[in-house]
Enzyme design. Structure first.
Site, short mmCIF file in Angstrom:
data_model
loop_
_atom_site.label_atom_id
_atom_site.label_comp_id
_atom_site.label_asym_id
_atom_site.label_seq_id
_atom_site.Cartn_x
_atom_site.Cartn_y
_atom_site.Cartn_z
N SER A 1 23.33 -35.21 -11.44
CA SER A 1 22.19 -36.11 -11.50
C SER A 1 22.18 -37.03 -10.27
O SER A 1 22.22 -36.52 -9.14
CB SER A 1 22.25 -36.89 -12.82
OG SER A 1 21.06 -37.58 -13.07
N ASP B 1 14.49 -28.77 -15.92
CA ASP B 1 15.16 -30.08 -15.99
C ASP B 1 14.09 -31.18 -15.87
O ASP B 1 13.26 -31.14 -14.98
CB ASP B 1 16.17 -30.17 -14.85
CG ASP B 1 17.05 -31.42 -14.91
OD1 ASP B 1 16.61 -32.44 -15.47
OD2 ASP B 1 18.17 -31.36 -14.40
N HIS C 1 19.96 -31.10 -18.69
CA HIS C 1 20.32 -31.88 -17.50
C HIS C 1 21.83 -31.91 -17.39
O HIS C 1 22.52 -32.39 -18.28
CB HIS C 1 19.76 -33.30 -17.67
CG HIS C 1 19.92 -34.18 -16.47
ND1 HIS C 1 19.38 -33.87 -15.24
CD2 HIS C 1 20.58 -35.36 -16.31
CE1 HIS C 1 19.67 -34.83 -14.38
NE2 HIS C 1 20.41 -35.74 -15.00
#
Length: 525
Positions: free
Chosen positions: A233, A458, A487
């Site tokens: 991320s 995502d 994710h």
């Protein structure tokens, strides 16, 4: 990007080699600041210092909640890299040694889970907990986690009293009037003021480039000539900036669920892109709920499930469940299902139980977590760092008319997250602390091939971000998980992905071309 709730909004979003080509010391001004490559020079000085000092590993403090067998330590870094001999802050790090032989060891693997505002200190527990996906990598690498600057035990910042942050009732993020918008704007401006009041000394230095420099100092403190890195991320953007600033210091780098590194996206546009992607992934989940109506009894079609969610939100707005769960809290809870497939079943279960008369299950799942207010690790701290880094990294629009126009337009088709996301980020419009220009992410001399992993649906980091980083990092390889949208995919069971990540980390092996993997298993209720 990890997201949390801010007041009034729906929340979303983890041997001292020197800088390649010795940097000559720039001239200094009377106040001790260096010109030109001053931050690079400061990073070089700090890394040399850390390499010489090392890290004094010891048993972790009992109140940190870290498993036995994991060691903790500290690394000192400059608050301001243009003043390497000025104020220092201490960063908390932890590690567990490789499980294989000394001959099998390939160094340390450092992890960042995203955020901004996420702590990586849980990473070594993957070894303690015998996480099968990482068993082979654990034979070769020490697993190292750290709290980035401002996070947790690393000079934590704050913008509001943690108890107030958790307990204060949140406004419905979807405005029904101009008065609602004015109320949210007031809260956002007050939040920005609170950040300056409580943590102003740190705010100018809460940038991704500084965290990347910190990462290099940690590398040096570990005694590693090159960095092995896993970022998820926001951790992918940290990795992208590190790879740009320190290309010759990278050995292996895996980035998973990629923030679009384009300067035009960081950070205002990236958040607008999220709104579109979250709408699509929330629809995927609702379709799955409808498909499993025999279990959940919420609706037989996606449209019915969506209508039921609006009914639920309206009821919570009229009379918050348990006095604490209103529309904002519902959005935060249900957003988890759009983030992670692992939340699909629990979220649908809670909703199903509520419809059968069990209100407490919903209150327990979505209500304020009063245990998350003590010590340095708190929801409030995570949100403060998220806000501080995104506000400092780039210039944000200051015109409310632009925010209003952009979000009103998007909300017409993507109402699930749009306004909540806007209120979360609106403090950046009145930040009052200098905002930087984002780093131009690109391939530098000596950067080895980077492995990129991304699912096509995502929500938090849309697929286009992985494509963009792939273009910018020459020689990188992109693994696409087709028809999936969780994710953070490297920690999920998908043999196609797991095998490629393992081969890269253990042998440096990459496929000749980019690869496409099928989706991991869909959750079963």
């Amino acid at each position: 990007m990890r997201r949390t709730a801010v007041l009034g909004s729906a929340g979303t979003l983890l041997a001292g080699a020197l800088i390649a080509g010795a940097v000559a010391a720039p001239s200094a001004t009377a106040d001790g600041r260096h010109h030109d490559n001053s931050a690079a020079y400061g990073a070089k000085i700090a890394a040399e210092r850390a390499a010489k000092k090392g890290i004094a590993w010891q048993e972790c403090p009992a109140d940190w909640g870290i498993a036995k067998g994991i060691q903790c330590g500290w690394v000192s870094v400059p608050l301001d890299y243009t003043k390497p001999n000025g104020k220092q802050i201490k960063l908390a790090v932890d590690r567990i040694g490789n499980t294989g032989t000394a001959k099998e060891r390939q160094g340390a693997l450092i992890y960042n889970p995203g955020g901004p505002g996420g702590s990586g200190m849980a990473f070594p527990a993957r070894v303690v907990n015998k996480n099968a996906i990482w068993a082979s990598a654990a034979k070769a690498y020490d697993f190292v986690g750290f709290d980035p600057r401002g996070v947790g035990h690393s000079a934590p910042i704050s913008c509001i009293d943690p108890q107030e942050y958790v307990k204060a009732p949140k406004l419905d993020p979807r405005p029904g009037s101009e008065a609602d918008k004015r109320a949210q704007r007031k809260l956002a401006a007050e939040y920005a003021d609170g950040c300056k009041e409580r943590s102003g000394w740190m705010l100018p230095h809460m940038t991704t480039p500084n965290t990347a420099r910190d990462l290099d100092v940690i590398r040096a403190g570990l005694g590693e000539k090159k960095l092995n890195y896993l970022g998820v991320s926001y951790g992918t953007y940290l990795g992208a900036v590190y790879g740009t600033l320190f290309p010759s210091h990278v050995r292996r780098m895996v980035v998973d669920s990629v923030v679009n590194p384009s300067k035009e996206k960081i950070w205002y546009q990236a958040n607008l892109d999220q709104d579109v992607a979250f709408e699509g992934r929330f629809a995927d989940w609702m379709t799955w709920v409808a498909k499993n109506d025999a279990v959940f009894h919420i609706g037989k079609t996606k449209a019915q499930v969506a209508a039921e969610y609006e009914t639920l939100r309206a009821a919570a707005k009229k009379a918050p469940f348990g006095g604490v769960v209103g529309p904002n809290e519902l959005d935060v809870l249900f957003q988890g299902a759009a983030y992670y497939d692992s939340s699909w079943v629990p979220t649908a279960d809670v909703w199903s139980k509520f419809r059968e008369g069990d209100t407490q299950a919903l209150v327990d799942a979505a209500g304020p977590d009063l245990s998350n207010t003590a010590g340095n690790i708190s929801a409030e701290n995570g949100n403060a760092v998220y806000t501080a880094v995104e506000c400092a990294d780039a210039k944000w629009p200051t015109s409310w008319q632009k925010w209003d126009r952009d979000n009103t337009r998007l909300n017409r088709d993507y109402p699930f997250l749009t306004w909540g996301n806007a209120w979360l980020n609106l403090p950046c419009a009145t930040w009052g602390v200098k905002q930087q220009t984002p780093v131009t992410v690109k391939t530098g001399k000596g950067l080895p091939p980077v492995l990129i992993a991304q699912s096509t649906r995502d929500a938090a980091t849309p697929y286009a971000g992985a494509v963009e980083l792939h273009k910018r990092f020459k020689g990188s390889r992109l693994i696409t998980e087709q028809d999936a949208g969780s994710h953070g995919i490297t920690n999920l069971v998908n043999p196609c992905i797991n095998g490629k990540v393992e081969a890269y980390l253990l042998k440096g092996t990459l496929d000749r071309h980019d690869a496409t993997c099928g989706p991991h298993a869909t959750p079963v209720p």
